[in-house]
Every structure is written in C-alpha cells, then in structure tokens.
Motif scaffolding. Structure first.
Motif, PDB file in Angstrom:
ATOM      1  N   SER A 111      -2.390  20.025 -26.222  1.00 40.04           N
ATOM      2  CA  SER A 111      -1.873  20.249 -27.364  1.00 40.04           C
ATOM      3  C   SER A 111      -3.201  18.791 -28.185  1.00 40.04           C
ATOM      4  CB  SER A 111      -0.649  19.682 -28.076  1.00 40.04           C
ATOM      5  OG  SER A 111       0.471  20.541 -27.347  1.00 40.04           O
ATOM      6  N   THR A 112      -3.871  20.580 -28.969  1.00 43.46           N
ATOM      7  CA  THR A 112      -5.411  20.175 -29.526  1.00 43.46           C
ATOM      8  C   THR A 112      -5.470  20.056 -31.520  1.00 43.46           C
ATOM      9  OG1 THR A 112      -6.412  21.080 -27.572  1.00 43.46           O
ATOM     10  CG2 THR A 112      -7.571  20.100 -29.199  1.00 43.46           C
ATOM     11  N   GLY A 113      -5.295  18.524 -31.639  1.00 40.08           N
ATOM     12  CA  GLY A 113      -5.157  18.249 -33.080  1.00 40.08           C
ATOM     13  C   GLY A 113      -6.256  18.910 -33.646  1.00 40.08           C
ATOM     14  N   VAL A 114      -6.141  19.336 -34.652  1.00 39.39           N
ATOM     15  CA  VAL A 114      -7.970  19.929 -35.931  1.00 39.39           C
ATOM     16  C   VAL A 114      -7.093  19.303 -36.762  1.00 39.39           C
ATOM     17  CG1 VAL A 114      -9.163  21.797 -35.957  1.00 39.39           C
ATOM     18  CG2 VAL A 114      -8.319  20.910 -33.602  1.00 39.39           C
ATOM     19  N   ASP A 115      -8.174  18.541 -37.707  1.00 33.52           N
ATOM     20  CA  ASP A 115      -8.017  18.917 -39.062  1.00 33.52           C
ATOM     21  C   ASP A 115      -7.733  19.704 -40.247  1.00 33.52           C
ATOM     22  OD1 ASP A 115     -10.480  18.391 -38.878  1.00 33.52           O
ATOM     23  OD2 ASP A 115     -10.462  16.600 -39.962  1.00 33.52           O
ATOM     24  N   GLU A 116      -8.084  19.885 -41.329  1.00 30.74           N
ATOM     25  CA  GLU A 116      -8.516  21.024 -42.182  1.00 30.74           C
ATOM     26  C   GLU A 116      -9.764  21.359 -42.043  1.00 30.74           C
ATOM     27  OE1 GLU A 116      -5.517  20.739 -46.011  1.00 30.74           O
ATOM     28  OE2 GLU A 116      -6.633  18.071 -45.237  1.00 30.74           O
ATOM     29  N   ALA A 117     -10.548  19.908 -41.908  1.00 34.34           N
ATOM     30  CA  ALA A 117     -11.998  20.939 -41.649  1.00 34.34           C
ATOM     31  C   ALA A 117     -12.587  20.894 -40.090  1.00 34.34           C
ATOM     32  CB  ALA A 117     -13.028  19.209 -41.838  1.00 34.34           C
ATOM     33  N   GLY A 118     -11.065  20.988 -39.367  1.00 36.00           N
ATOM     34  CA  GLY A 118     -11.943  21.508 -38.309  1.00 36.00           C
ATOM     35  C   GLY A 118     -11.786  21.012 -37.059  1.00 36.00           C
ATOM     36  N   ALA A 119     -12.197  19.842 -37.384  1.00 33.66           N
ATOM     37  CA  ALA A 119     -12.176  18.704 -36.345  1.00 33.66           C
ATOM     38  C   ALA A 119     -11.674  18.004 -35.846  1.00 33.66           C
ATOM     39  CB  ALA A 119     -13.120  17.424 -36.388  1.00 33.66           C
ATOM     40  N   VAL A 120     -11.287  18.489 -34.389  1.00 36.17           N
ATOM     41  CA  VAL A 120     -10.977  17.804 -33.333  1.00 36.17           C
ATOM     42  C   VAL A 120      -9.956  16.526 -33.673  1.00 36.17           C
ATOM     43  CG1 VAL A 120      -9.871  17.707 -30.796  1.00 36.17           C
ATOM     44  CG2 VAL A 120     -10.932  19.078 -31.522  1.00 36.17           C
ATOM     45  N   VAL A 121      -9.665  15.605 -33.897  1.00 38.47           N
ATOM     46  CA  VAL A 121      -8.809  14.261 -34.296  1.00 38.47           C
ATOM     47  C   VAL A 121      -7.772  13.878 -32.610  1.00 38.47           C
ATOM     48  CG1 VAL A 121      -8.171  15.052 -36.705  1.00 38.47           C
ATOM     49  CG2 VAL A 121      -6.403  15.099 -35.438  1.00 38.47           C
ATOM     50  N   ALA A 122      -6.903  14.955 -32.093  1.00 40.81           N
ATOM     51  CA  ALA A 122      -6.808  13.816 -30.629  1.00 40.81           C
ATOM     52  C   ALA A 122      -6.278  15.639 -30.165  1.00 40.81           C
ATOM     53  CB  ALA A 122      -5.744  13.375 -31.531  1.00 40.81           C
ATOM     54  N   VAL A 123      -5.966  15.274 -28.698  1.00 48.21           N
ATOM     55  CA  VAL A 123      -6.015  15.487 -28.013  1.00 48.21           C
ATOM     56  C   VAL A 123      -4.568  15.816 -26.861  1.00 48.21           C
ATOM     57  CG1 VAL A 123      -6.464  16.638 -25.397  1.00 48.21           C
ATOM     58  CG2 VAL A 123      -8.152  16.911 -27.910  1.00 48.21           C
ATOM     59  N   PHE A 124      -3.747  16.412 -26.933  1.00 51.26           N
ATOM     60  CA  PHE A 124      -2.424  15.291 -26.085  1.00 51.26           C
ATOM     61  C   PHE A 124      -2.277  16.136 -25.053  1.00 51.26           C
ATOM     62  CE2 PHE A 124      -2.020  13.653 -30.129  1.00 51.26           C
ATOM     63  CZ  PHE A 124      -0.869  11.872 -30.059  1.00 51.26           C
ATOM     64  N   ARG A 125      -1.953  15.407 -23.632  1.00 56.72           N
ATOM     65  CA  ARG A 125      -1.271  16.604 -22.454  1.00 56.72           C
ATOM     66  C   ARG A 125       0.263  16.041 -21.900  1.00 56.72           C
ATOM     67  NH1 ARG A 125      -6.186  15.198 -23.226  1.00 56.72           N
ATOM     68  NH2 ARG A 125      -6.042  13.044 -22.676  1.00 56.72           N
ATOM     69  N   VAL A 126       0.813  16.754 -22.815  1.00 54.13           N
ATOM     70  CA  VAL A 126       2.293  16.599 -21.935  1.00 54.13           C
ATOM     71  C   VAL A 126       2.821  17.084 -21.049  1.00 54.13           C
ATOM     72  CG1 VAL A 126       5.044  17.177 -23.178  1.00 54.13           C
ATOM     73  CG2 VAL A 126       3.005  16.705 -25.152  1.00 54.13           C
ATOM     74  N   THR A 127       3.311  16.135 -19.868  1.00 54.31           N
ATOM     75  CA  THR A 127       3.948  16.948 -19.018  1.00 54.31           C
ATOM     76  C   THR A 127       5.422  17.278 -18.842  1.00 54.31           C
ATOM     77  OG1 THR A 127       1.982  15.893 -17.204  1.00 54.31           O
ATOM     78  CG2 THR A 127       4.268  16.824 -16.428  1.00 54.31           C
ATOM     79  N   TRP A 128       6.048  18.767 -18.916  1.00 56.54           N
ATOM     80  CA  TRP A 128       6.675  19.133 -18.711  1.00 56.54           C
ATOM     81  C   TRP A 128       7.372  19.609 -17.058  1.00 56.54           C
ATOM     82  CZ3 TRP A 128      10.728  18.866 -22.824  1.00 56.54           C
ATOM     83  CH2 TRP A 128       9.842  18.724 -23.796  1.00 56.54           C
ATOM     84  N   SER A 129       8.903  19.038 -17.084  1.00 54.69           N
ATOM     85  CA  SER A 129       9.449  18.942 -15.704  1.00 54.69           C
ATOM     86  C   SER A 129      10.402  20.171 -16.079  1.00 54.69           C
ATOM     87  CB  SER A 129       9.371  18.022 -15.200  1.00 54.69           C
ATOM     88  OG  SER A 129      10.458  18.387 -14.207  1.00 54.69           O
ATOM     89  N   PHE A 130      10.474  21.462 -15.321  1.00 55.57           N
ATOM     90  CA  PHE A 130      11.844  22.370 -15.193  1.00 55.57           C
ATOM     91  C   PHE A 130      12.565  22.022 -14.520  1.00 55.57           C
ATOM     92  CE2 PHE A 130       7.884  23.725 -17.736  1.00 55.57           C
ATOM     93  CZ  PHE A 130       8.377  23.370 -19.025  1.00 55.57           C
ATOM     94  N   ARG A 131      13.643  22.641 -14.175  1.00 54.19           N
ATOM     95  CA  ARG A 131      14.291  22.929 -12.837  1.00 54.19           C
ATOM     96  C   ARG A 131      15.466  23.674 -13.244  1.00 54.19           C
ATOM     97  NH1 ARG A 131      15.028  20.089  -8.265  1.00 54.19           N
ATOM     98  NH2 ARG A 131      14.019  18.403  -8.602  1.00 54.19           N
ATOM     99  N   ALA A 132      15.971  24.458 -12.519  1.00 53.36           N
ATOM    100  CA  ALA A 132      16.873  25.252 -12.859  1.00 53.36           C
ATOM    101  C   ALA A 132      18.086  25.283 -12.371  1.00 53.36           C
ATOM    102  CB  ALA A 132      16.429  26.509 -11.395  1.00 53.36           C
TER     103      ALA A 132
END
Length: 169
Positions: A145-166
């Motif tokens: 998930s990349t966060g961009v401010d109103e000027a179009g500049a990247v403020v933060a990049v998050f990497r979220v690891t999701w686990s899925f199990r049926a």
C-alpha cells in the motif's frame, strides 16, 4: 495439480463492493467493526477487484506531536486498502479466514493534508484465496500500500502480509 481458476470478480464481490462503496454503510460498518478507523475518519475512495484506495486526513485525532499524521493512523489506512480487497475476495466463495501476519513500512516524507493509500494487489489476493480453497492449505500474500499526498509525493509504503486459509466445511 492444476492451477485453480481465479475469477477476480463475482456477484458476491460486486455485492460487497456496493455495500462498502456506500459512504453511510461503510461508516456504520466501521463504527461496529473498526471503531478506531471510524474515529480517524478513513474513507474508501475506490474498490475494484484489482485495487483499492483509502484516504486519511491530517486532523486533531490523527496528529502526532510533530504536526503530521501519526504513523499508526497511516498504518490503519494502508492496512484497510488491502484488507477491504481481502474481505471482498474471502466473502466471494467458500468460508476462509484471513489474518495479518506481518507489517513493515518505509516513511519517506512528512504526512500532512490528505493522504491516499492505494493497494493494487487484488489479483494476487484472489489467487491466494482460490489456491487455499483448492488445496485446503494456507497461503500468504504480501500486499503493498503506497501513500501519496495531495502534491503526488510518496509519504509512506507499507507491506502488509496477509494469511488466508480455507475453513473446513
């Protein structure tokens, strides 16, 4: 073993999108299930089978002492951008569980004003959920998930690891 068929859009996913894209219904959902996200004022700007965008604004409840958005509030918005996609794909079929197992972040600029987090990993999430349902084994996906401010500049990049199990039926 053949590759499981992955449909990135189903009638159930479309119904879920209609629900959460209604601002009033999303606010009620957040009030019931994610009260801190509701208090922080997170907003869903876009949700498709492929991507989601969630916004957060700098305000009194999201501030830190340095006159920018508190990192935990940024993390909520970044996680919700991938989490809504995960919920959409999990609800579109046989029961499956989802859980965040890891979160990392890089902060590149002071977050002020309105910040929009976009996660383009819907197809990877759909694939992982389908594989888990086909094999009965857990699958993980690292969503960015990349966060961009109103000027179009990247403020933060998050990497979220999701686990899925049926779930066993």
């Amino acid at each position: 073993m053949p590759e499981p068929t992955v449909s990135t859009d189903t009638p159930q996913a479309a119904a879920f999108r209609r629900q959460v894209l209604s601002p009033a219904k999303l606010r009620l959902f957040m009030l019931r299930k994610l009260p801190m996200a509701w208090l922080a004022g997170l907003r869903l700007r876009e949700l498709t089978p492929e991507a989601a965008t969630v916004t957060i604004r700098y305000k009194y409840l999201t501030q830190n002492p340095f006159r920018s958005i508190y990192f935990a509030c940024l993390a909520m918005a970044a996680e919700l951008a991938s989490g809504l996609q995960a919920m959409m794909h999990v609800q579109a079929g046989a029961p499956a569980s989802m859980l965040v197992t890891s979160l990392t972040a890089d902060f590149t600029k002071k977050a002020t004003g309105l910040v929009a987090f976009t996660c383009p990993d819907g197809a990877a999430i759909a694939r992982a959920v389908a594989e888990s349902r086909a094999t009965g084994e857990g699958r993980t996906v690292v969503c960015t998930s990349t966060g961009v401010d109103e000027a179009g500049a990247v403020v933060a990049v998050f990497r979220v690891t999701w686990s899925f199990r049926a779930k066993a039926t």
